[in-house]
Scaffold this active site. Structure first.
Site, PDB file in Angstrom:
ATOM      1  N   ASN A   9      -8.644  10.316 -31.096  1.00  0.00           N
ATOM      2  CA  ASN A   9     -10.022  10.340 -31.578  1.00  0.00           C
ATOM      3  C   ASN A   9      -9.999  10.728 -33.048  1.00  0.00           C
ATOM      4  O   ASN A   9      -9.813  11.898 -33.395  1.00  0.00           O
ATOM      5  CB  ASN A   9     -10.846  11.349 -30.761  1.00  0.00           C
ATOM      6  N   TRP A  10     -10.153   9.732 -33.906  1.00  0.00           N
ATOM      7  CA  TRP A  10     -10.066   9.982 -35.351  1.00  0.00           C
ATOM      8  C   TRP A  10     -11.277  10.749 -35.882  1.00  0.00           C
ATOM      9  O   TRP A  10     -11.239  11.249 -36.997  1.00  0.00           O
ATOM     10  CB  TRP A  10      -9.956   8.649 -36.100  1.00  0.00           C
ATOM     11  N   LYS A  11     -12.362  10.787 -35.123  1.00  0.00           N
ATOM     12  CA  LYS A  11     -13.594  11.443 -35.557  1.00  0.00           C
ATOM     13  C   LYS A  11     -14.047  10.839 -36.903  1.00  0.00           C
ATOM     14  O   LYS A  11     -13.845   9.643 -37.119  1.00  0.00           O
ATOM     15  CB  LYS A  11     -13.418  12.965 -35.597  1.00  0.00           C
ATOM     16  N   HIS A  97     -18.716  13.359 -25.964  1.00  0.00           N
ATOM     17  CA  HIS A  97     -17.809  14.309 -26.603  1.00  0.00           C
ATOM     18  C   HIS A  97     -18.559  15.603 -26.910  1.00  0.00           C
ATOM     19  O   HIS A  97     -19.751  15.598 -27.191  1.00  0.00           O
ATOM     20  CB  HIS A  97     -17.243  13.703 -27.894  1.00  0.00           C
ATOM     21  N   GLU A  99     -18.732  17.405 -29.408  1.00  0.00           N
ATOM     22  CA  GLU A  99     -19.424  17.425 -30.703  1.00  0.00           C
ATOM     23  C   GLU A  99     -20.738  16.651 -30.620  1.00  0.00           C
ATOM     24  O   GLU A  99     -21.738  17.043 -31.244  1.00  0.00           O
ATOM     25  CB  GLU A  99     -18.503  16.847 -31.780  1.00  0.00           C
ATOM     26  N   GLU A 169     -12.402  18.546 -21.876  1.00  0.00           N
ATOM     27  CA  GLU A 169     -12.264  19.285 -23.127  1.00  0.00           C
ATOM     28  C   GLU A 169     -12.658  20.747 -22.917  1.00  0.00           C
ATOM     29  O   GLU A 169     -13.845  21.032 -22.753  1.00  0.00           O
ATOM     30  CB  GLU A 169     -13.211  18.744 -24.199  1.00  0.00           C
ATOM     31  N   GLY A 175      -9.973  22.883 -32.104  1.00  0.00           N
ATOM     32  CA  GLY A 175     -10.066  23.275 -33.510  1.00  0.00           C
ATOM     33  C   GLY A 175     -10.132  24.765 -33.731  1.00  0.00           C
ATOM     34  O   GLY A 175     -10.489  25.226 -34.813  1.00  0.00           O
ATOM     35  N   SER A 215      -6.645  20.655 -28.154  1.00  0.00           N
ATOM     36  CA  SER A 215      -5.556  21.051 -29.056  1.00  0.00           C
ATOM     37  C   SER A 215      -4.179  20.701 -28.502  1.00  0.00           C
ATOM     38  O   SER A 215      -3.287  21.533 -28.440  1.00  0.00           O
ATOM     39  CB  SER A 215      -5.639  22.550 -29.367  1.00  0.00           C
ATOM     40  N   GLY A 236      -7.199  14.843 -30.997  1.00  0.00           N
ATOM     41  CA  GLY A 236      -7.963  14.872 -32.240  1.00  0.00           C
ATOM     42  C   GLY A 236      -7.066  14.826 -33.456  1.00  0.00           C
ATOM     43  O   GLY A 236      -6.541  13.785 -33.836  1.00  0.00           O
ATOM     44  N   GLY A 237      -6.871  15.978 -34.109  1.00  0.00           N
ATOM     45  CA  GLY A 237      -6.157  16.046 -35.378  1.00  0.00           C
ATOM     46  C   GLY A 237      -4.787  15.398 -35.372  1.00  0.00           C
ATOM     47  O   GLY A 237      -4.392  14.726 -36.338  1.00  0.00           O
TER      48      GLY A 237
END
Length: 251
Positions: A9-11, A97, A99, A169, A175, A215, A236-237
């Protein structure tokens, strides 16, 4: 057998040129590696979708949007419909998601509509569920996750539910530098599968891929994925660096 899946997920990261370059790098690494039993998904911003579908040549990689509108079409300035996403060649959509739920107030009612529209347009929903820190500390995490699943998805027939990928999640571990332990991940994934058994029966539950989305890194991916009910990850990251993403895929 349910699929092993690693979804990135590049966001809101990478401009178009950077995204194409990263996708091509991932494509080359995937093609050069023996991972025939793993499905790779790249969840990119809307503006990337058309070009990424051209850039990806590996049949092991699918492209996903990160959201879609809850209406078919009309006067909804700035929104992107499921049919628009499908027209780019994209195959999946990330829904619910944390967010989106937190920053944009996404409700189960909206997610029901989005899920239905995705399925109508032959898009695979990657449906996210999970609790925040306060809910876990007050031991409401199982109730919260069960409610998110039942309110957002249990209107579906067993056949349609079988087209959905779930992603758990632990919001408190995204994060924050805190990672749920492998035991905590397995505990929740097993609970989710038990919840699916109660609604749809064992066969549907056993065939549902449930991804872990908290994470996950190359250093802990193998331990997390070794759990019986953890079928991969929503990353994610680490999905923004091709080598790190590949390290998770090969785990």
């Amino acid at each position: 057998m349910r699929k092993k899946i690693v979804a990135g997920n590049w966001k809101m990261n990478k401009n178009l040129q950077e995204g194409i370059e990263l996708a091509k790098e991932i494509n080359s690494l995937v093609e050069a590696t023996d991972i025939k039993d793993v499905q790779v998904i790249i969840g990119a911003p809307f503006i990337h979708l058309t070009e990424l579908n051209k850039a990806i040549t590996s049949n092991k990689i699918r492209i996903s949007a990160q959201n879609c509108a809850d209406e078919k079409s009309g006067a909804y300035t700035g929104e992107i419909s499921a049919s628009m996403i499908e027209s780019t060649g994209t195959q999946c959509v990330i829904l619910g998601h944390s967010e989106r739920r937190s920053y944009y107030g996404e409700t189960s009612e909206k997610l029901v509509k989005k899920t239905n529209l995705c399925l109508e347009n032959k898009l695979t929903p990657i449906f996210c569920i999970g609790e925040v820190l306060e809910e876990r500390q007050s031991e409401k995490h199982f109730d919260v996750v069960k409610s998110q699943i039942s309110e957002g998805l249990f209107h579906l027939s067993a056949e349609d539910f079988g087209k959905v990928i779930l992603a758990y999640e632990p919001v408190w571990a995204i994060g924050t530098g805190v990672t749920a332990s492998a035991d905590q991940a397995q505990e929740m994934h097993a609970f989710i599968r038990k919840t699916l058994v109660e609604k749809y029966g064992k066969e549907v539950a056993e065939n549902c891929s449930i991804l872990y989305g908290g994470s996950c890194k190359p250093s802990n991916a193998k331990e997390l994925f070794s759990n019986e009910d953890v079928d991969g990850g929503l990353i994610g990251g680490a999905s923004l660096v091709a080598e790190d993403f590949m390290g998770i895929i090969t785990a």
